[in-house]
Design a protein around this motif. Sequence first.
Motif, PDB file in Angstrom:
ATOM      1  N   ARG A   1       0.814  -1.211   0.000  1.00  0.00           N
ATOM      2  CA  ARG A   1       0.000   0.000   0.000  1.00  0.00           C
ATOM      3  C   ARG A   1       0.854   1.271   0.000  1.00  0.00           C
ATOM      4  NH1 ARG A   1      -5.426  -1.459   3.677  1.00  0.00           N
ATOM      5  NH2 ARG A   1      -6.281  -2.887   2.106  1.00  0.00           N
ATOM      6  N   GLY A   2       1.810   1.312  -0.924  1.00  0.00           N
ATOM      7  CA  GLY A   2       2.608   2.507  -1.125  1.00  0.00           C
ATOM      8  C   GLY A   2       3.783   2.668  -0.188  1.00  0.00           C
ATOM      9  N   GLY A   3       3.998   1.719   0.705  1.00  0.00           N
ATOM     10  CA  GLY A   3       5.099   1.825   1.654  1.00  0.00           C
ATOM     11  C   GLY A   3       6.383   1.225   1.118  1.00  0.00           C
ATOM     12  N   GLY A   4       7.487   1.492   1.810  1.00  0.00           N
ATOM     13  CA  GLY A   4       8.773   0.936   1.451  1.00  0.00           C
ATOM     14  C   GLY A   4       9.049  -0.358   2.189  1.00  0.00           C
ATOM     15  N   PRO A   5      10.142  -1.038   1.849  1.00  0.00           N
ATOM     16  CA  PRO A   5      10.456  -2.318   2.501  1.00  0.00           C
ATOM     17  C   PRO A   5      10.744  -2.186   3.987  1.00  0.00           C
ATOM     18  CG  PRO A   5      12.265  -1.604   1.077  1.00  0.00           C
ATOM     19  CD  PRO A   5      11.117  -0.695   0.791  1.00  0.00           C
TER      20      PRO A   5
ATOM     21  N   GLU B   1     -11.977  -3.629  -0.957  1.00  0.00           N
ATOM     22  CA  GLU B   1     -11.557  -2.621   0.005  1.00  0.00           C
ATOM     23  C   GLU B   1     -11.037  -1.384  -0.702  1.00  0.00           C
ATOM     24  OE1 GLU B   1      -8.745  -3.921   2.902  1.00  0.00           O
ATOM     25  OE2 GLU B   1      -9.861  -5.734   3.426  1.00  0.00           O
ATOM     26  N   GLY B   2     -11.334  -0.233  -0.109  1.00  0.00           N
ATOM     27  CA  GLY B   2     -10.727   1.014  -0.530  1.00  0.00           C
ATOM     28  C   GLY B   2      -9.966   1.604   0.647  1.00  0.00           C
ATOM     29  N   TYR B   3      -8.847   2.278   0.387  1.00  0.00           N
ATOM     30  CA  TYR B   3      -8.034   2.801   1.487  1.00  0.00           C
ATOM     31  C   TYR B   3      -7.402   4.141   1.107  1.00  0.00           C
ATOM     32  CZ  TYR B   3      -3.850   1.590  -1.151  1.00  0.00           C
ATOM     33  OH  TYR B   3      -2.885   1.551  -2.127  1.00  0.00           O
TER      34      TYR B   3
ATOM     35  N   SER C   1      -0.819   7.368  -0.325  1.00  0.00           N
ATOM     36  CA  SER C   1      -1.201   6.235  -1.160  1.00  0.00           C
ATOM     37  C   SER C   1      -2.689   6.004  -0.989  1.00  0.00           C
ATOM     38  CB  SER C   1      -0.417   4.983  -0.760  1.00  0.00           C
ATOM     39  OG  SER C   1      -0.741   3.897  -1.615  1.00  0.00           O
ATOM     40  N   TYR C   2      -3.363   5.741  -2.086  1.00  0.00           N
ATOM     41  CA  TYR C   2      -4.792   5.467  -2.016  1.00  0.00           C
ATOM     42  C   TYR C   2      -5.176   4.565  -3.181  1.00  0.00           C
ATOM     43  CZ  TYR C   2      -4.767   9.435  -5.270  1.00  0.00           C
ATOM     44  OH  TYR C   2      -4.483  10.299  -6.310  1.00  0.00           O
ATOM     45  N   GLY C   3      -6.263   3.825  -2.997  1.00  0.00           N
ATOM     46  CA  GLY C   3      -6.667   2.926  -4.053  1.00  0.00           C
ATOM     47  C   GLY C   3      -7.738   1.958  -3.602  1.00  0.00           C
TER      48      GLY C   3
ATOM     49  N   SER D   1      -4.238   1.665  -7.714  1.00  0.00           N
ATOM     50  CA  SER D   1      -3.644   2.503  -6.664  1.00  0.00           C
ATOM     51  C   SER D   1      -2.841   3.662  -7.235  1.00  0.00           C
ATOM     52  CB  SER D   1      -2.735   1.656  -5.766  1.00  0.00           C
ATOM     53  OG  SER D   1      -1.637   1.162  -6.500  1.00  0.00           O
ATOM     54  N   TRP D   2      -2.651   4.676  -6.380  1.00  0.00           N
ATOM     55  CA  TRP D   2      -1.803   5.828  -6.660  1.00  0.00           C
ATOM     56  C   TRP D   2      -0.894   6.037  -5.457  1.00  0.00           C
ATOM     57  CZ3 TRP D   2      -6.738   5.278  -8.147  1.00  0.00           C
ATOM     58  CH2 TRP D   2      -7.090   5.600  -9.466  1.00  0.00           C
TER      59      TRP D   2
END
Length: 798
Positions: free
Chosen positions: A183-187, A586-588, A622-624, A645-646
């Motif tokens: 969800r748009g995060g890094g490792p 799901e939307g977040y 981040s959203y999607g 997602s974006w």
Amino acid sequence: MFEKTITSDLFLSPFIKNILKICGFAMFMLADPLSGFTQKFTISGYVKDQDTGETLIGANVYNKRDFNGTTSNNYGFYSLTIPKDSITLVFSYVGYESKEIQLYLDKNIELNVSLGSSTVLDEVVVTAEEEIQQTTQMSRISIPIKQIKSLPAFLGEVDVMKVLQLLPGVQSGNEGSSGLYVRGGGPDQNLILLDGVPVYNASHLFGFFSVFNADAINNVELIKGGFPARYGGRLSSVIDINMKEGNNQKFQGEGSVGLVATKLTLEGPIKNENTTFIVSGRRTYIDFLARPIIKASSEGDEVAGYYFYDVNAKVNHKFSNKDRIYLSGYFGNDKAFSRLKDSYNSGDGQVNSEDKFGLNWGNITTAFRWNHVINPKLFGNLTLTYSRYKFNVSEEYFTETNVGGQKQIEEEKIKYFSGIRDFAGKLDFDFTPSPNHFIRFGANAINHTFNPGIFAFKSNVESDTTLGSQRTKANEFAVYIEDDFKINTNLKVNAGLHVSGFSVNKEFYYSIQPRIATRYLLKNGVALKASYAQMTQYIHLLTNSGIGLPTDLWVPATDKVRPQESYQVAFGLAKTVNEKFEVSLEGYYKEMKNLIEYKEGANFLNTENDWQTKVETGDGESYGAELLIQKNHGKLTGWLGYTLSWTNRQFDNLNFGKKFPYRYDRRHDIGIAAVYKLSEHIELSGAWVYGTGNAISLPIASYRSNNQGDFSFFDGSIKYYESRNSFRMKSYHRLDASISFHKKKRWGERWWVIGLYNAYNRKNPFFIDIGRNDNGDKKFIQYSLFPVIPSVSYKFKF
């Protein structure tokens, strides 16, 4: 601390006993104040696999008469408090035959139950432990280890992390990489737990394999949002991996021989079923295969190679039905090396030289656990852990020159080192006063030691030099409480609070993080779910943009670099259709603050300056939407996941302060996985992935500065980028397939597995560089990494 005489209360000092009793009494009265005036009794115990004795995590336990129930915790323990009556208890778990037990409940009962594997549900894939519309938790998927082993594997090596990449909301990094971007995060924003211990670098072979040996794993759970209060310290996901405990019924083993690695697992009881062990080892042999080729092609005496190994081990002992201890560990290392010896006559004399190079990195994690059933409703767990991740690069030069009988020796040693080391302790409690409440509370503390990067140079002809950031110590702590409770038949809520703090040098940060997740059951059986989670992360990862080299540096929040923060809301629908398909939508939306990246031109080798001077701080969003459809039963099983997602980043001093796409921003991401049991002996599996191309930065011009002020398109050494990550690589898609042949032998079972990676030979982009065409004109050239790759492996079990 320990008494010489072993009893069931071996680890209970009087002080700890009293604290536990006070906590238990307080929580008991708080959650169920009328319990002393009603005729209610508690049934508690463990749910296990009848063939191996392994505990079943998340098994369902409910009363068939009124459907009041609970689930077993991470150690297989359950507790159900219901009124005095004749009851029919149902015990169920995915892939196992359900069991019904009738009894009359007029006192507290200790009941341990073993479930046998089901032949009907033998092909179960990914599923939750109970129907998806019944759970409060959203954005969570549990993955049976059987499913992980059935899907196609890169070079025949089963990989937990690559299976997770097939799920919606989870993206891979580069081609073949086992990295996760959730969800748009890094490792660095993934809390990866192996038996409760954080794993800081989860990659072997420069990111192409993960460190987790599937043969040693019992359960894998992924949480992408709506985080329960018991988890903290990361922003984007929790990957909770539990090791097997060891078969307590008989000695057994399993293993495999593949193209790149061999592994072997042994497990069984020690003397009796109260003490069990498991040990699992894996090693590659790329170094042995490559050595004769390197030696034949070398002009001098050269040796070079690469290999990795890992070992998982666990021992557990049951002192009584109330006390169990566990000691587990993981030890893994990657090593690349080369040594070149040469001897020649320079004209001035005979010269003997030797050049050695070494690159190695690895993890150690160890955990000691003690479970204690304080009373039938209250379960306590004490965990002490140690973990260490280190990365080393070294090079040594030795030259001996013999001139006129006089020897002249020159020696130089260069070493770069970084790493992180943790000592930690946790105390967790599970309290189930009634079927309508499942309360968890606890505390933990971590002592960190960071080595952000030290460069050392030693020579017998020049001055020694040591550069780099100072070793930093920090302390992190957290307390939490959460309750998963039912308000009525339709409405369930999980509400909690996570409070954490971080002390580094003279700076102290603290964070209050509320968490809430709700589920409302509509009349048509559709569950409407929503969640909110606030997270804080006190450590950062300074990462390069390459192919997963282990040069990433773990660094703490400081007075100059603040902790990372995130706020995530999610809404969704979930339903089980015809008892065969689980569907969730799901939307977040997630905001992230205080993210760090290297400044333009900076990297881990700039050891002249402290790392804090080499980074920029910014924000992200981040959203999607995510769709997951799972088929859990039948000969054909599998799932389809789709993500829209974006993901963006914004830094004041990068990209002129304008918002830009994150490197792993993907508009569309599709993952399809399927397993088909053709017969008792043959199984087919496949996986297809599609993803929008990664965002990259490409120069639109380059120039050189001279007296004439010449400027020409793509000419010169200084490149001009109009904006960051404004171009896209081609889309990525790939099909993997495998076929497995299974046969039972006198001594056990064996499998031959034949697989294809990138079955239709798609030339997926790995990176883009500037080259020249046949006419000598400059152009962008796409480089691909893997063509179609066949694999074969032999697996056995005895």
